[in-house]
Write an enzyme that holds these catalytic residues in place. Structure first.
Site, PDB file in Angstrom:
ATOM      1  N   ASP A 154       0.564  -0.954   0.333  1.00  0.00           N
ATOM      2  CA  ASP A 154       0.361   0.015  -0.075  1.00  0.00           C
ATOM      3  C   ASP A 154       1.458   1.304  -0.141  1.00  0.00           C
ATOM      4  O   ASP A 154       1.930   0.820   0.243  1.00  0.00           O
ATOM      5  CB  ASP A 154      -0.812   0.518   1.108  1.00  0.00           C
ATOM      6  CG  ASP A 154      -0.106   0.440   2.130  1.00  0.00           C
ATOM      7  OD1 ASP A 154       0.966   0.855   2.525  1.00  0.00           O
ATOM      8  OD2 ASP A 154      -1.054  -0.070   3.431  1.00  0.00           O
ATOM      9  N   ASN A 187      -4.653  12.665   0.292  1.00  0.00           N
ATOM     10  CA  ASN A 187      -5.541  12.659   0.008  1.00  0.00           C
ATOM     11  C   ASN A 187      -6.133  14.282   1.233  1.00  0.00           C
ATOM     12  O   ASN A 187      -6.532  14.915   0.763  1.00  0.00           O
ATOM     13  CB  ASN A 187      -6.807  12.040   1.125  1.00  0.00           C
ATOM     14  CG  ASN A 187      -6.602  11.126  -0.470  1.00  0.00           C
ATOM     15  OD1 ASN A 187      -6.835  11.686  -1.251  1.00  0.00           O
ATOM     16  ND2 ASN A 187      -6.526   9.949  -0.016  1.00  0.00           N
ATOM     17  N   HIS A 219      -9.163  14.705  -2.736  1.00  0.00           N
ATOM     18  CA  HIS A 219      -9.293  13.270  -3.339  1.00  0.00           C
ATOM     19  C   HIS A 219      -8.301  13.196  -4.267  1.00  0.00           C
ATOM     20  O   HIS A 219      -8.466  12.096  -5.177  1.00  0.00           O
ATOM     21  CB  HIS A 219     -10.413  13.102  -2.591  1.00  0.00           C
ATOM     22  CG  HIS A 219     -10.695  12.472  -1.290  1.00  0.00           C
ATOM     23  ND1 HIS A 219     -10.161  11.368  -1.130  1.00  0.00           N
ATOM     24  CD2 HIS A 219     -11.035  13.688  -0.190  1.00  0.00           C
ATOM     25  CE1 HIS A 219     -10.821  11.467   0.569  1.00  0.00           C
ATOM     26  NE2 HIS A 219     -11.144  12.373   0.699  1.00  0.00           N
ATOM     27  N   ASP A 270      -6.897  10.724  -6.359  1.00  0.00           N
ATOM     28  CA  ASP A 270      -7.331   8.893  -7.578  1.00  0.00           C
ATOM     29  C   ASP A 270      -6.347   9.134  -8.577  1.00  0.00           C
ATOM     30  O   ASP A 270      -5.791   8.606  -8.863  1.00  0.00           O
ATOM     31  CB  ASP A 270      -8.933  10.002  -7.981  1.00  0.00           C
ATOM     32  CG  ASP A 270      -9.748   9.374  -7.075  1.00  0.00           C
ATOM     33  OD1 ASP A 270      -9.508   8.896  -5.851  1.00  0.00           O
ATOM     34  OD2 ASP A 270     -10.985  10.209  -7.223  1.00  0.00           O
ATOM     35  N   GLU A 298      -6.185   2.037  -0.857  1.00  0.00           N
ATOM     36  CA  GLU A 298      -4.478   2.265  -1.403  1.00  0.00           C
ATOM     37  C   GLU A 298      -3.750   1.058  -0.769  1.00  0.00           C
ATOM     38  O   GLU A 298      -2.585   1.063  -1.833  1.00  0.00           O
ATOM     39  CB  GLU A 298      -3.471   3.329  -0.556  1.00  0.00           C
ATOM     40  CG  GLU A 298      -3.265   3.223   1.133  1.00  0.00           C
ATOM     41  CD  GLU A 298      -4.430   3.229   2.256  1.00  0.00           C
ATOM     42  OE1 GLU A 298      -3.828   3.458   3.017  1.00  0.00           O
ATOM     43  OE2 GLU A 298      -5.469   3.393   1.736  1.00  0.00           O
TER      44      GLU A 298
END
Length: 584
Positions: free
Chosen positions: A464, A472, A477, A481, A507
């Protein structure tokens, strides 16, 4: 009552006109009248008509000079002849006797023959001096009466009950012409005694049969019989060229009439049967044409000897060509699409040489440029008339089926594409385009089953993004992304074609490495880590990942190996992140 009057009238006229030495007429029309009546009326009414005829017969015999005993006996013989013939014919064909059927005519001929023999036998037992001449004369008189009169009356009855509202004027004029011509010919023949012209009426009767069929022939024979009988009573006609007694001439005249019947009626029956077959054939051809038009099917035949071709009307309609100009074999093949002609020619040649059935689909080009798809099947054929080898087959317009098949195939392809897209959406992460959690789990379970069957070890890498929550929180966000997509793309660059990577959630990502041991898995994981660390995304922040590597041990399940990789992942994070660890 009407039957009794008619029977009595014709009986008296016959006895007085040509009466022989034994009191027997040349022809006995009443026997034909009674037989026709018994065949026409219903069974429960037969005896009423029979009694009326018997009374009339007794009166005619008694009033023309026969004594009481002979009149009763002759009456019994006259009644018995019609009853016997009617019973025989009804037993075979019911109430209907067909003279257009050779079998029906033969049955009538034999039934009347048997009835005449029975009647002659009964009369011989009654007559005072019954010799061979008497029996023969009675037999021929009665038989001729049934042969000539019964068919005429039955034919007239059929006309009366016919479904047609009226007889065509042309047919009426034709019958009138037959009567006039026959009367002229018979009058010219029987009005003189110098020349043996008995063949003339026979010629006229043949023409009458050809022009008027069964009815015309019967009427013509009745006219000849009537005029000949009158001439015989007046001592006139070529019959008197015969040297002999009156009874000898009478017997000769009877057999002359019988020869007319035997010559003309069978011919009329055969002609009627031919016409009936022609009508039936025309009707079948019409129905066949309608069926072919409705089913879009035609039939054809090729004669390979003279290269002639026969097409049914539907084949002409398929090709858009007029029916009055059938093409040659070469021209017919030329009507196919240029790309299909070679195949059609080859199929035809092979069918002619091998004799095996064939089938093919091809395209024809109509004169207006329209293209039609046709399916053809056939086999080698031998003509029943010339034994020439050829081909016979069916051709079917399948344009609509081809178009429907194409539409169906397009719909099937579209459905398959939609299904593939749906399957892809169901197993793909919408943001990164990687496999989703469901796809990862399914693939892992399937790959583990291969490992259980003896394949090489399987390794799993779970990683991750380090401090992704901070990304974030700081950048939003949308930027988060984009970072996820950049990480996914960078990770793919470090994998082999046999490896599968997917987004496990948030993630967190999973890489499945089939047939990969721990050392190789560590190398691949390091390559992925370094590529992600080195990736750039413009204004996006740089990120690193922590990775946990696990290799199958014993009977690991998907859940177990993922759990071990997850433990190794947290070990990497505890060790400072941006690194990898191998599960124990």
């Amino acid at each position: 009552m009407a039957l009794g009057i008619a029977y009595f009238t014709f009986a008296v006229v016959s006895l007085l006109a040509t009466r022989g030495a034994h009191g027997i007429a040349a022809i006995w029309p009443p026997s034909g009248i009674l037989l026709a009546t018994l065949l026409i009326v219903r069974r429960r009414s037969v005896w009423r008509f029979a009694i009326a005829a018997l009374v009339a017969s007794f009166a005619a015999n008694f009033l023309t000079g026969a004594d009481l005993y002979v009149s009763v006996g002759f009456t019994a013989a006259n009644g018995l002849e019609a009853v016997v013939a009617a019973l025989l014919l009804r037993r075979r064909s019911g109430r209907r006797v067909s003279f257009v059927d050779p079998a029906g005519l033969a049955a009538f001929f034999l039934a009347s023959l048997v009835a005449a023999l029975v009647s002659a036998g009964v009369a011989a037992c009654i007559a005072p001096q019954a010799g061979r001449a008497f029996i023969l004369s009675w037999f021929s008189t009665v038989w001729l009466g049934m042969l000539l009169v019964t068919p005429l009356l039955l034919a007239l009855f059929e006309l009366l009950v016919s479904a047609r509202q009226a007889v065509a004027r042309r047919d009426v004029l034709n019958l009138i012409a037959i009567i006039i011509c026959t009367a002229v010919a018979a009058g010219a023949t029987f009005s003189q005694t110098r020349f043996p012209m008995l063949f003339v009426p026979m010629m006229v009767i043949v023409v009458a049969v050809l022009r008027g069929g069964m009815l015309g022939g019967i009427i013509s024979m009745i006219v000849v019989a009537a005029i000949g009988s009158l001439a015989l009573g007046w001592d006139s006609g070529p019959i008197f060229l015969i040297r002999g007694s009156h009874d000898s001439r009478l017997l000769f005249f009877q057999f002359y009439l019988l020869s007319l019947f035997v010559s003309a009626l069978p011919m009329a029956t055969l002609l009627a049967a031919r016409d009936r077959l022609r009508v039936n054939l025309s009707e079948r051809i019409r129905l066949l044409d309608q069926a072919e038009a409705a089913a879009h099917i035609g039939h054809w035949r090729v004669n390979s000897v003279n290269q002639t071709i026969f097409w049914s009307p539907q084949v002409f309609r398929m090709h858009g060509l007029p029916e009055d100009r059938p093409p040659s074999l070469e021209q017919a093949i030329g009507l196919y699409h240029p790309d299909d002609r070679a195949v059609v020619s080859q199929v035809v040649a092979e069918a002619l040489s091998s004799g095996q059935p064939f089938a093919f689909e091809a395209r024809i080009v109509r004169p207006d440029g329209a293209i039609r798809h046709v399916a053809t099947q056939g086999e080698r054929d031998y003509s029943s008339t010339d034994d020439a080898i050829g081909l016979f087959g069916l051709i079917r317009d399948v344009t609509e089926q081809i178009e429907a098949r194409k539409v169906l195939q397009d719909a099937r392809d579209a459905a398959n594409r939609s299904a593939e897209r749906a399957m892809a959406l169901a197993s793909t992460d919408a943001l990164t385009g990687l496999a989703n959690r469901r796809r990862i789990v399914e693939y892992l379970d399937a790959t583990l089953s291969d490992v259980a069957d003896g394949d090489a070890a399987l390794s799993v890498v779970l990683f991750d993004i380090d401090h992704f929550k901070a990304v974030n929180d700081r950048y939003g966000h949308d930027v988060g992304d984009e970072v996820l997509k950049r990480v996914a793309a960078s990770a793919i660059e470090g994998l082999r074609s046999t490896d599968l990577i997917g987004r496990y959630g948030g993630e967190e990502f999973v890489i499945i490495l089939p047939r990969t041991d721990a050392d190789t898995a560590l190398q691949i994981a390091e390559r992925v880590r370094s590529r992600i660390e080195a990736s750039r995304g413009g204004a996006q922040p740089r990120v690193t990942v922590s990775l946990g590597v696990a290799t199958t041990q014993g009977d690991d399940t998907g859940h177990v190996i993922l759990k071990r990789a997850d433990v190794a992942l947290y070990a990497a994070k505890d060790a400072g992140r941006n690194r990898l660890r191998l599960a124990s």
